[in-house]
Scaffold this active site. Structure first.
Site, PDB file in Angstrom:
ATOM      1  CD  GLU A  81      -5.152   3.536  -5.072  1.00  0.00           C
ATOM      2  OE1 GLU A  81      -4.780   2.340  -5.074  1.00  0.00           O
ATOM      3  OE2 GLU A  81      -6.302   3.865  -4.736  1.00  0.00           O
TER       4      GLU A  81
ATOM      5  CD  GLN B 184     -28.603  -1.736  -5.836  1.00  0.00           C
ATOM      6  OE1 GLN B 184     -27.736  -2.105  -5.052  1.00  0.00           O
ATOM      7  NE2 GLN B 184     -29.583  -0.934  -5.469  1.00  0.00           N
TER       8      GLN B 184
ATOM      9  N   GLY C 213     -32.390  -8.410  -2.356  1.00  0.00           N
ATOM     10  CA  GLY C 213     -31.999  -9.075  -1.102  1.00  0.00           C
ATOM     11  C   GLY C 213     -31.207 -10.349  -1.333  1.00  0.00           C
TER      12      GLY C 213
ATOM     13  CD  GLU D 281       0.003 -11.060  -8.500  1.00  0.00           C
ATOM     14  OE1 GLU D 281       0.420 -10.831  -9.649  1.00  0.00           O
ATOM     15  OE2 GLU D 281      -0.449 -12.151  -8.133  1.00  0.00           O
TER      16      GLU D 281
ATOM     17  NE  ARG E 215     -37.901 -10.289  -7.977  1.00  0.00           N
ATOM     18  CZ  ARG E 215     -38.652 -10.732  -6.987  1.00  0.00           C
ATOM     19  NH1 ARG E 215     -39.115 -11.966  -7.005  1.00  0.00           N
ATOM     20  NH2 ARG E 215     -38.934  -9.947  -5.970  1.00  0.00           N
TER      21      ARG E 215
HETATM   22  C1  LIG Z   1      -5.769 -11.517  -0.221  1.00  0.00           C
HETATM   23  C2  LIG Z   1      -4.329 -11.084  -0.338  1.00  0.00           C
HETATM   24  C3  LIG Z   1      -3.362 -11.985  -0.764  1.00  0.00           C
HETATM   25  C4  LIG Z   1      -2.020 -11.600  -0.842  1.00  0.00           C
HETATM   26  N1  LIG Z   1      -1.056 -12.537  -1.195  1.00  0.00           N
HETATM   27  C5  LIG Z   1       0.256 -12.190  -1.168  1.00  0.00           C
HETATM   28  C6  LIG Z   1       1.270 -13.166  -1.426  1.00  0.00           C
HETATM   29  O1  LIG Z   1       0.991 -14.340  -1.722  1.00  0.00           O
HETATM   30  N2  LIG Z   1       2.578 -12.792  -1.331  1.00  0.00           N
HETATM   31  C7  LIG Z   1       2.934 -11.517  -1.003  1.00  0.00           C
HETATM   32  O2  LIG Z   1       4.129 -11.239  -0.925  1.00  0.00           O
HETATM   33  N3  LIG Z   1       1.990 -10.556  -0.746  1.00  0.00           N
HETATM   34  C8  LIG Z   1       0.668 -10.873  -0.822  1.00  0.00           C
HETATM   35  N4  LIG Z   1      -0.304  -9.923  -0.561  1.00  0.00           N
HETATM   36  C9  LIG Z   1       0.114  -8.575  -0.155  1.00  0.00           C
HETATM   37  C10 LIG Z   1      -0.189  -7.511  -1.180  1.00  0.00           C
HETATM   38  O3  LIG Z   1       0.705  -7.583  -2.264  1.00  0.00           O
HETATM   39  C11 LIG Z   1      -0.157  -6.160  -0.443  1.00  0.00           C
HETATM   40  O4  LIG Z   1      -1.296  -6.109   0.387  1.00  0.00           O
HETATM   41  C12 LIG Z   1      -0.118  -4.984  -1.391  1.00  0.00           C
HETATM   42  O5  LIG Z   1       1.130  -4.899  -2.034  1.00  0.00           O
HETATM   43  C13 LIG Z   1      -0.391  -3.674  -0.652  1.00  0.00           C
HETATM   44  O6  LIG Z   1       0.469  -3.561   0.456  1.00  0.00           O
HETATM   45  P1  LIG Z   1      -0.140  -3.180   1.885  1.00  0.00           P
HETATM   46  O7  LIG Z   1      -1.242  -4.111   2.212  1.00  0.00           O
HETATM   47  O8  LIG Z   1       1.002  -3.102   2.849  1.00  0.00           O
HETATM   48  O9  LIG Z   1      -0.772  -1.760   1.678  1.00  0.00           O
HETATM   49  P2  LIG Z   1       0.018  -0.385   1.623  1.00  0.00           P
HETATM   50  O10 LIG Z   1       1.303  -0.533   0.913  1.00  0.00           O
HETATM   51  O11 LIG Z   1       0.016   0.190   3.000  1.00  0.00           O
HETATM   52  O12 LIG Z   1      -0.950   0.450   0.692  1.00  0.00           O
HETATM   53  C14 LIG Z   1      -2.264   0.828   1.158  1.00  0.00           C
HETATM   54  C15 LIG Z   1      -2.958   1.557   0.058  1.00  0.00           C
HETATM   55  O13 LIG Z   1      -2.270   2.744  -0.237  1.00  0.00           O
HETATM   56  C16 LIG Z   1      -2.510   3.103  -1.583  1.00  0.00           C
HETATM   57  N5  LIG Z   1      -1.216   3.399  -2.203  1.00  0.00           N
HETATM   58  C17 LIG Z   1      -0.141   2.585  -2.329  1.00  0.00           C
HETATM   59  N6  LIG Z   1       0.871   3.223  -2.947  1.00  0.00           N
HETATM   60  C18 LIG Z   1       0.417   4.474  -3.218  1.00  0.00           C
HETATM   61  C19 LIG Z   1       0.983   5.627  -3.814  1.00  0.00           C
HETATM   62  N7  LIG Z   1       2.238   5.610  -4.289  1.00  0.00           N
HETATM   63  N8  LIG Z   1       0.226   6.753  -3.924  1.00  0.00           N
HETATM   64  C20 LIG Z   1      -1.032   6.787  -3.440  1.00  0.00           C
HETATM   65  N9  LIG Z   1      -1.633   5.716  -2.871  1.00  0.00           N
HETATM   66  C21 LIG Z   1      -0.918   4.588  -2.741  1.00  0.00           C
HETATM   67  C22 LIG Z   1      -3.245   1.948  -2.238  1.00  0.00           C
HETATM   68  O14 LIG Z   1      -4.623   2.224  -2.329  1.00  0.00           O
HETATM   69  C23 LIG Z   1      -3.014   0.821  -1.281  1.00  0.00           C
HETATM   70  O15 LIG Z   1      -4.045  -0.144  -1.316  1.00  0.00           O
HETATM   71  C24 LIG Z   1      -1.655 -10.284  -0.517  1.00  0.00           C
HETATM   72  C25 LIG Z   1      -2.637  -9.363  -0.121  1.00  0.00           C
HETATM   73  C26 LIG Z   1      -3.970  -9.747  -0.029  1.00  0.00           C
HETATM   74  C27 LIG Z   1      -4.985  -8.724   0.420  1.00  0.00           C
END
Ligand SMILES: Cc1cc2nc3c(=O)[nH]c(=O)nc-3n(C[C@H](O)[C@H](O)[C@H](O)COP(=O)(O)OP(=O)(O)OC[C@H]3O[C@@H](n4cnc5c(N)ncnc54)[C@H](O)[C@@H]3O)c2cc1C
Length: 380
Positions: free
Chosen positions: A366, A335, A339, A362, A267
């Site tokens: 946190e 960045q 664009g 997974e 670039r």
């Molecule tokens: C693209 C994608 C694919 C997925 N595929 C699968 C799958 O194949 N099978 C399956 O079973 N699940 C799957 N999941 C689910 C995934 O494992 C959950 O989204 C994840 O465990 C978080 O749960 P939640 O979304 O309910 O968020 P919550 O449990 O509500 O957590 C929200 C946020 O709270 C924060 N947090 C969590 N615990 C704490 C703590 N103790 N202290 C402070 N902060 C905390 C973290 O920042 C977290 O992101 C997938 C999720 C996504 C986004």
């Protein structure tokens, strides 16, 4: 040409180096071109290709120990070429892992060969609307009635939901409160009482769904492990694959660095190239160092697991560091592209979307921090 000097690290055996070379050639020939808008079709096709190429046998631990370093190298290489191919590989492993680890001889014979050939698509159904990070809050229930269990409840965020041929589903069987009263089951797609309640669109599109069970009858023979041992089944399965999430993040980060280097060198601006500016050089140095640090943690955890050692803390360190670092590296690449970096389907724009969910699923960052701290504070 990507820097492969890390393959010289002592964590690897020559079999791993050969595997990486073969996969790199295969990936360039077969999956480098990306895919169209129909992610279901693209994912099915990739699973089939990965099966034909023989790569899925590495995702399945039947009759042999799982080679964590091989799984990590495969995920890293696939992620560098095509995020959906990495997803397809990982889900075949995660979705069938509980069968490899806890299934009866009959369960293994029925499901694993099809998964390895890329003919049967697997899914892992643990999360629920009110039970994500807090898995033990799960409400989906299974009640035994003679030689069947009746499943009722919901699962959400289930990868491969809608295209999978079978789902490993975790449900509360009530032997004890909380995590000790859960069991794991294999549920075939099309079983009466099992439906895909909703397809979910996410920023990096891949098959994802909410599942619903209404008096869904599952034979006792399709329970994996003992009744009440489901939490152990889930954690043992996730334990195999947690380090590999770090490896996928590394693949995305390395691709972003390669793209950034090529762009910075070509670039032209202010009478020189972007790479001639020290501000750019500092950023590139930070990106490369972050990647190497994350790679060292990732392959340390993989090696340690392959040596039969406990890796709870090391895998959590690897997953947290690699996913958080990859996010920063990819953002820096976007960045540098200006664009162009935010144009739909540009390689770095795709990486920017691909990496985000890895910091959440997974075990969110946190949760990894809490795991590391718990291990540090543990009194023997
Ligand atoms: C693209 C994608 C694919 C997925 N595929 C699968 C799958 O194949 N099978 C399956 O079973 N699940 C799957 N999941 C689910 C995934 O494992 C959950 O989204 C994840 O465990 C978080 O749960 P939640 O979304 O309910 O968020 P919550 O449990 O509500 O957590 C929200 C946020 O709270 C924060 N947090 C969590 N615990 C704490 C703590 N103790 N202290 C402070 N902060 C905390 C973290 O920042 C977290 O992101 C997938 C999720 C996504 C986004």
């Amino acid at each position: 040409m990507a820097d492969k000097s890390y393959l010289g690290w002592p964590f690897f055996a020559d079999t791993h180096r050969t595997l990486e070379t073969r996969l790199e050639q295969w990936a360039q020939a077969n999956i480098a071109g990306g895919h169209g808008k129909d992610v279901d079709a693209a994912c099915r096709h990739l699973v089939h290709q990965l099966g034909e190429g023989g790569w899925l046998t590495h995702a399945i631990g039947e009759n042999k120990a799982i080679d964590t370093r091989a799984i990590c190298l495969i995920r890293e290489t696939l992620a560098r070429h095509n995020g959906l191919a990495d997803f397809a590989f990982a889900m075949q492993g995660l979705g069938s892992g509980a069968i490899s680890l806890f299934g009866s001889a009959g369960n293994k014979a029925e499901y694993l060969p099809g998964v390895a050939r890329g003919e049967a698509i697997a899914a892992f159904a643990l999360s629920e609307p009110s039970a994500g990070s807090d898995v033990a809050a799960m409400q989906c229930a299974a009640v035994q009635q003679g030689d069947h269990y009746l499943l009722n409840g919901e699962k959400t965020w289930i990868s491969n939901g809608g295209i999978a041929d079978f789902y490993v589903v975790f449900a509360r069987t009530g032997e004890a409160p909380g995590a000790r009263g859960i069991s794991a089951f294999i549920v075939d797609a099309g079983t009466p009482g099992f439906e895909i309640a909703e397809r979910i669109d996410v920023i990096a599109p891949h098959p994802l769904a909410r599942l619903k069970f209404t008096n869904c009858a599952v034979p006792v023979a399709k329970r994996l492990g003992e009744a009440g041992q489901g939490f152990k089944v889930a954690m043992a399965t996730l334990d195999v694959f947690r380090t590999s999430v770090a490896a996928a993040a590394l693949g995305f980060a390395r691709r972003a660095l390669d793209e950034a280097l090529a762009h910075a060198k070509s670039r032209q601006m202010f009478g020189q190239t972007l790479a001639d500016f020290q501000l750019t050089q500092a950023k590139l140095a930070e990106m490369a160092t972050g990647i190497d640090a994350a790679a060292l943690l990732t392959y340390r955890a993989a090696w340690q697991r392959d040596m039969g050692q406990k890796v709870t803390k090391e895998a959590a360190m690897a997953k947290m560091t690699a996913t958080e670092t990859a996010q920063k590296v990819i953002d820096a690449a976007v960045q540098m592209f200006g664009g162009l970096g935010v144009v739909s389907e540009h390689p770095v724009e795709k990486l920017y979307r691909e990496i985000r969910a890895l910091r959440i699923y997974e075990g969110a960052t946190e949760v990894q921090q809490l795991i590391i701290a718990r291990e540090l504070l543990r009194t023997e």
